[in-house]
Write a protein that holds these residues in place. Structure first.
Motif, short mmCIF file in Angstrom:
data_model
loop_
_atom_site.label_atom_id
_atom_site.label_comp_id
_atom_site.label_asym_id
_atom_site.label_seq_id
_atom_site.Cartn_x
_atom_site.Cartn_y
_atom_site.Cartn_z
N HIS A 8 1.02 10.03 -7.85
CA HIS A 8 0.10 9.05 -8.41
C HIS A 8 -0.16 7.90 -7.45
O HIS A 8 0.73 7.44 -6.75
CB HIS A 8 0.76 8.52 -9.70
CG HIS A 8 0.03 7.45 -10.41
ND1 HIS A 8 -1.22 7.62 -10.95
CD2 HIS A 8 0.41 6.18 -10.73
CE1 HIS A 8 -1.59 6.50 -11.56
NE2 HIS A 8 -0.62 5.62 -11.43
N ASN A 9 -1.42 7.45 -7.48
CA ASN A 9 -1.81 6.22 -6.81
C ASN A 9 -2.39 5.32 -7.89
O ASN A 9 -3.47 5.59 -8.41
CB ASN A 9 -2.84 6.50 -5.72
CG ASN A 9 -3.34 5.23 -5.04
OD1 ASN A 9 -3.06 4.13 -5.48
ND2 ASN A 9 -4.08 5.40 -3.97
N VAL A 32 5.47 9.64 -9.41
CA VAL A 32 5.85 9.43 -8.01
C VAL A 32 4.70 8.69 -7.34
O VAL A 32 3.62 9.25 -7.15
CB VAL A 32 6.13 10.77 -7.28
CG1 VAL A 32 6.46 10.51 -5.82
CG2 VAL A 32 7.24 11.54 -7.98
N GLU A 33 4.92 7.44 -7.01
CA GLU A 33 3.92 6.67 -6.29
C GLU A 33 4.07 6.98 -4.81
O GLU A 33 4.78 6.31 -4.07
CB GLU A 33 4.06 5.18 -6.60
CG GLU A 33 3.67 4.86 -8.03
CD GLU A 33 3.57 3.38 -8.32
OE1 GLU A 33 3.34 2.58 -7.38
OE2 GLU A 33 3.70 3.03 -9.51
N TYR A 34 3.38 8.03 -4.41
CA TYR A 34 3.57 8.59 -3.07
C TYR A 34 3.20 7.65 -1.94
O TYR A 34 3.70 7.80 -0.83
CB TYR A 34 2.84 9.93 -2.94
CG TYR A 34 1.33 9.79 -2.95
CD1 TYR A 34 0.62 9.65 -1.77
CD2 TYR A 34 0.64 9.78 -4.15
CE1 TYR A 34 -0.75 9.51 -1.79
CE2 TYR A 34 -0.73 9.64 -4.17
CZ TYR A 34 -1.42 9.50 -2.99
OH TYR A 34 -2.77 9.35 -3.02
N LEU A 35 2.36 6.66 -2.20
CA LEU A 35 2.05 5.70 -1.15
C LEU A 35 3.26 4.83 -0.81
O LEU A 35 3.38 4.34 0.30
CB LEU A 35 0.87 4.81 -1.54
CG LEU A 35 -0.48 5.50 -1.66
CD1 LEU A 35 -1.55 4.51 -2.07
CD2 LEU A 35 -0.87 6.20 -0.37
N GLN A 36 4.14 4.66 -1.78
CA GLN A 36 5.35 3.87 -1.57
C GLN A 36 6.50 4.71 -1.03
O GLN A 36 7.22 4.28 -0.14
CB GLN A 36 5.79 3.18 -2.86
CG GLN A 36 4.83 2.12 -3.33
CD GLN A 36 5.31 1.45 -4.61
OE1 GLN A 36 6.40 1.68 -5.11
NE2 GLN A 36 4.45 0.61 -5.16
N LEU A 91 -3.75 9.85 3.21
CA LEU A 91 -4.61 10.96 3.64
C LEU A 91 -4.58 12.14 2.66
O LEU A 91 -5.33 13.09 2.83
CB LEU A 91 -4.21 11.43 5.04
CG LEU A 91 -4.52 10.46 6.17
CD1 LEU A 91 -3.83 10.88 7.45
CD2 LEU A 91 -6.03 10.36 6.37
N VAL A 92 -3.72 12.08 1.65
CA VAL A 92 -3.64 13.16 0.67
C VAL A 92 -4.43 12.76 -0.58
O VAL A 92 -4.23 11.68 -1.14
CB VAL A 92 -2.17 13.45 0.28
CG1 VAL A 92 -2.09 14.54 -0.78
CG2 VAL A 92 -1.37 13.83 1.52
#
Length: 116
Positions: A8-9, A32-36, A91-92
């Motif tokens: 998630h963003n 899951v905040e993948y940017l973090q 980039l995802v």
């Protein structure tokens, strides 16, 4: 712990809508905040295999440096794209949702309903 995970963003409207759809269905996913937290190459490779897409197909171009990095070139290798995605998680494309029924890049958001 939930058996549903959303990568998630919170700044993305589609990602927020997808999360809201899950919650409307009574599901509290593992968010899951993948940017973090970032990605690992094996994690991305596993997710790509689960959703049945290549790194080229999940490459986010809008609002990223994908063009400048040469990642939009059709000849860019999967390995190069995955390496760039590990270094720059933005980039995802998002959101990616994984459930016991499967996994998908949920663009549009209502694709998540096919996983429930």
């Amino acid at each position: 712990m939930s058996d549903v995970t959303i990568y998630h963003n919170p700044n993305c409207g589609t990602s927020r809508t997808t999360l809201a759809l899950l919650r409307e269905k009574g599901i509290e996913p593992n968010v899951v905040e993948y940017l973090q937290v970032g990605w690992t190459a094996p994690q991305l490779q596993g997710l790509l295999a689960q959703i049945g897409k290549s790194a080229h197909e999940v490459l986010r171009v809008r609002g990223t440096q994908a063009h400048e990095l040469g990642l939009t070139d059709p000849n860019a290798s999967e390995a190069a794209l995955i390496a760039a995605m590990v270094l720059q998680p933005i980039l995802v494309e998002r959101p990616i949702v994984v459930t016991p029924k499967g996994a998908a890049l949920c663009r549009p958001a209502d694709l998540v309903l096919t996983l429930l």
